[in-house]
Write a protein that holds these residues in place. Sequence first.
Motif, PDB file in Angstrom:
ATOM      1  N   VAL A 159      -4.322  39.138  22.241  1.00  0.00           N
ATOM      2  CA  VAL A 159      -5.324  39.050  23.381  1.00  0.00           C
ATOM      3  C   VAL A 159      -4.717  36.856  23.933  1.00  0.00           C
ATOM      4  N   GLU A 160      -4.852  36.167  22.233  1.00  0.00           N
ATOM      5  CA  GLU A 160      -3.922  34.679  22.442  1.00  0.00           C
ATOM      6  C   GLU A 160      -3.042  34.755  22.738  1.00  0.00           C
ATOM      7  N   GLY A 161      -1.368  35.544  23.038  1.00  0.00           N
ATOM      8  CA  GLY A 161      -0.873  35.021  24.218  1.00  0.00           C
ATOM      9  C   GLY A 161      -1.270  35.402  25.635  1.00  0.00           C
ATOM     10  N   LEU A 162      -1.873  36.018  25.871  1.00  0.00           N
ATOM     11  CA  LEU A 162      -2.567  36.571  26.981  1.00  0.00           C
ATOM     12  C   LEU A 162      -2.365  34.940  27.509  1.00  0.00           C
ATOM     13  N   GLN A 163      -3.630  33.955  26.356  1.00  0.00           N
ATOM     14  CA  GLN A 163      -4.683  33.214  26.603  1.00  0.00           C
ATOM     15  C   GLN A 163      -3.513  31.929  26.586  1.00  0.00           C
ATOM     16  N   SER A 164      -2.380  31.663  26.246  1.00  0.00           N
ATOM     17  CA  SER A 164      -1.359  31.090  26.474  1.00  0.00           C
ATOM     18  C   SER A 164      -1.873  30.191  28.197  1.00  0.00           C
ATOM     19  N   ALA A 171       6.275  38.190  29.999  1.00  0.00           N
ATOM     20  CA  ALA A 171       6.220  38.394  28.423  1.00  0.00           C
ATOM     21  C   ALA A 171       4.367  38.679  28.669  1.00  0.00           C
ATOM     22  N   ASP A 172       3.602  38.603  29.647  1.00  0.00           N
ATOM     23  CA  ASP A 172       2.043  39.021  30.167  1.00  0.00           C
ATOM     24  C   ASP A 172       2.667  40.555  30.378  1.00  0.00           C
ATOM     25  N   ALA A 173       3.248  40.729  30.863  1.00  0.00           N
ATOM     26  CA  ALA A 173       4.148  42.545  31.327  1.00  0.00           C
ATOM     27  C   ALA A 173       3.410  43.471  30.022  1.00  0.00           C
ATOM     28  N   TYR A 215       7.444  34.082  23.479  1.00  0.00           N
ATOM     29  CA  TYR A 215       7.730  33.522  25.165  1.00  0.00           C
ATOM     30  C   TYR A 215       6.787  32.296  24.816  1.00  0.00           C
ATOM     31  N   THR A 216       5.090  32.532  24.328  1.00  0.00           N
ATOM     32  CA  THR A 216       3.915  32.472  24.623  1.00  0.00           C
ATOM     33  C   THR A 216       3.474  31.821  23.158  1.00  0.00           C
ATOM     34  N   GLY A 217       4.140  32.100  21.888  1.00  0.00           N
ATOM     35  CA  GLY A 217       3.991  31.420  21.182  1.00  0.00           C
ATOM     36  C   GLY A 217       2.540  31.736  20.623  1.00  0.00           C
ATOM     37  N   GLY A 218       2.075  31.747  19.717  1.00  0.00           N
ATOM     38  CA  GLY A 218       1.215  32.357  18.563  1.00  0.00           C
ATOM     39  C   GLY A 218       0.163  30.908  18.568  1.00  0.00           C
ATOM     40  N   GLY A 219      -1.678  32.046  18.385  1.00  0.00           N
ATOM     41  CA  GLY A 219      -2.647  31.014  18.493  1.00  0.00           C
ATOM     42  C   GLY A 219      -3.385  30.492  17.507  1.00  0.00           C
ATOM     43  N   LEU A 220      -4.777  29.638  17.607  1.00  0.00           N
ATOM     44  CA  LEU A 220      -5.510  29.554  16.959  1.00  0.00           C
ATOM     45  C   LEU A 220      -5.626  30.475  15.519  1.00  0.00           C
TER      46      LEU A 220
END
Length: 255
Positions: A159-164, A171-173, A215-220
């Motif tokens: 979820v957090e990756g898709l919010q990047s 990466a989205d796939a 590829y998106t990085g980690g989230g909060l």
Amino acid sequence: MGRLYTALGGRLVGQFHGVAEHSPIPAMEEARQFLAEREADAVIAVGGGSSVVTARAANILHAEQCDIRELCTQRTAEGKLVSPKLTKPKLPIWVVPTTPITAYAKAGAAVRDPSTGERLALYDPKVRAQGVMLDPVMALTAPAKLAWSAALNVFSMAVEGLQSRGVDPLADALLCHALRTVIEWLPRLQEDPDESQPRLNLMLAALMSGQGSDYTGGGLAQALSHAVGPRSSAPNGVVEALLLPYAMHLNATNG
């Protein structure tokens, strides 16, 4: 572990039993010494996230022969995080997971200093797993509750990756398919905890979520769970899932 002995035979030079939750530095140092004493030429990490992270961190220290604080990611005066380039060759690592964890897709290792409570991050692409072997018998060795909590980490990371803010269709796939897989198979794990297929599919979701988030990085929520998790009795996946709605709200508010 009988399956491991049968598969490796005389090639198995030793088995380390000192892995501890949240990968504390003393356990990692013991594992490093274990590798050195047995002159190992490869590492097989069996278990969950702490096993994989401890194996990776011990591998790095075994090769670099430096104090961990010389090797870990540092924050510059400008606030930028910088990981030193680690040049020494590393032992190949193979992973036999027992829970669905994103750790086996990564090249980093976050270990905990119990004397200060700090999390120290090590990064080296050379310790990324050479292969991940999903075994239906090994998958059933973990308690169902542990597999369930680990899958929450897979869900939150996707979820957090898709919010990047980054745009990466590949990466989205990976993240979208990981999310669909968790949504489909996590309820089945709860319905039939003694069936291996839900666990194996959740492990595949973990691999995709781990690769996509590279590829998106980690989230909060993920960052906060690394700080909160070691200070609580709750697994990281549960903490991350509890923090996720608040992180999503903050992301939405800030656009």
